[in-house]
Design an enzyme around this catalytic site. Structure first.
Site, mmCIF file in Angstrom:
data_model
loop_
_atom_site.group_PDB
_atom_site.id
_atom_site.type_symbol
_atom_site.label_atom_id
_atom_site.label_comp_id
_atom_site.label_asym_id
_atom_site.label_seq_id
_atom_site.Cartn_x
_atom_site.Cartn_y
_atom_site.Cartn_z
ATOM 1 N N GLY A 1 0.795 -1.218 0.000
ATOM 2 C CA GLY A 1 0.000 0.000 0.000
ATOM 3 C C GLY A 1 0.830 1.272 0.000
ATOM 4 O O GLY A 1 0.296 2.358 0.176
ATOM 5 N N GLY B 1 5.053 -2.024 -4.976
ATOM 6 C CA GLY B 1 4.734 -2.937 -6.073
ATOM 7 C C GLY B 1 4.633 -2.191 -7.398
ATOM 8 O O GLY B 1 5.151 -2.649 -8.423
ATOM 9 N N ASN C 1 -6.423 -14.365 -6.564
ATOM 10 C CA ASN C 1 -5.686 -13.240 -5.996
ATOM 11 C C ASN C 1 -6.293 -11.925 -6.482
ATOM 12 O O ASN C 1 -5.699 -11.186 -7.261
ATOM 13 C CB ASN C 1 -4.203 -13.347 -6.367
ATOM 14 C CG ASN C 1 -3.333 -12.372 -5.617
ATOM 15 O OD1 ASN C 1 -3.813 -11.489 -4.916
ATOM 16 N ND2 ASN C 1 -2.033 -12.528 -5.778
ATOM 17 N N TYR D 1 -3.394 -5.012 -11.250
ATOM 18 C CA TYR D 1 -2.915 -5.098 -12.628
ATOM 19 C C TYR D 1 -3.922 -4.499 -13.606
ATOM 20 O O TYR D 1 -3.541 -3.797 -14.545
ATOM 21 C CB TYR D 1 -2.607 -6.545 -13.013
ATOM 22 C CG TYR D 1 -1.528 -7.184 -12.174
ATOM 23 C CD1 TYR D 1 -0.405 -6.473 -11.753
ATOM 24 C CD2 TYR D 1 -1.614 -8.516 -11.796
ATOM 25 C CE1 TYR D 1 0.589 -7.065 -10.983
ATOM 26 C CE2 TYR D 1 -0.624 -9.117 -11.030
ATOM 27 C CZ TYR D 1 0.473 -8.392 -10.630
ATOM 28 O OH TYR D 1 1.441 -8.981 -9.876
#
Length: 175
Positions: free
Chosen positions: A103, A107, A134, A141
């Site tokens: 968060g 990533g 997931n 994504y």
């Protein structure tokens, strides 16, 4: 990445990072509900990632929490080749951020760096897989504009089936 941009550092992994890379791989396996599936060793990673012709590349994300840089996540990738485009592609094998750092844009920063490497190397596509259950990753994504190739099925052959097929070549059947 907002205000956290200055606190995230992405760097290429080196041989000294092998224990950390294996730790991240094991953390990902736990997250993906396969904690006992990792059989890779530090020796495997050192041999295959840091020799004259590495089979993989790895990026390490570090987060500065005010006490110095701490390892936060990694991206593990390699190059493939598209016969259709006549160009190399980049395959992202693993992307993982430790729970305590999620968060915070890590990533996204890792994925952005991998995408930049793909563009720098002339790769027209970046590809990876995500488990269907997931949903946080799927949503992440999708939010970045990724396409999902639902009509394609992943195929894998291991163990006895792989050995049996390879034996056909040794017997001259496949020639």
């Amino acid at each position: 990445m907002g205000a956290n941009a200055a606190t995230i550092r992405i760097r290429e992994a080196g041989p000294a990072d092998v224990p950390l890379i294996l730790e991240f791989i094991r953390g990902l396996a736990v997250y993906e509900r396969e904690p006992d599936a990792v059989t890779a060793t530090e020796a495997d990673l050192l041999r295959d990632g840091f020799g004259d012709n590495p089979y993989f590349h790895c990026l390490i994300a570090e987060h500065d929490d005010g006490k110095g840089l701490r390892p936060a996540g990694f991206a593990f990738y390699f190059f493939n080749y598209s016969t259709w485009t006549g160009r190399p592609g980049l395959y992202l094998e693993d992307l993982f951020v430790n729970v305590e750092f999620r968060g915070q844009g890590i990533g996204k920063a890792l994925l952005a760096r991998v995408a930049a490497i793909a563009v720098e190397k002339g790769c027209p596509r970046l590809q990876w897989e995500v488990l269907d259950w997931n949903t946080p990753a799927v949503d992440f994504y999708a939010g970045l504009g990724a396409s999902f190739l639902d009509e394609w099925r992943n195929v894998r052959m291991t163990g006895e089936a792989l050995e049996k097929l390879a034996a056909l070549d040794a017997a001259g059947v496949a020639q």
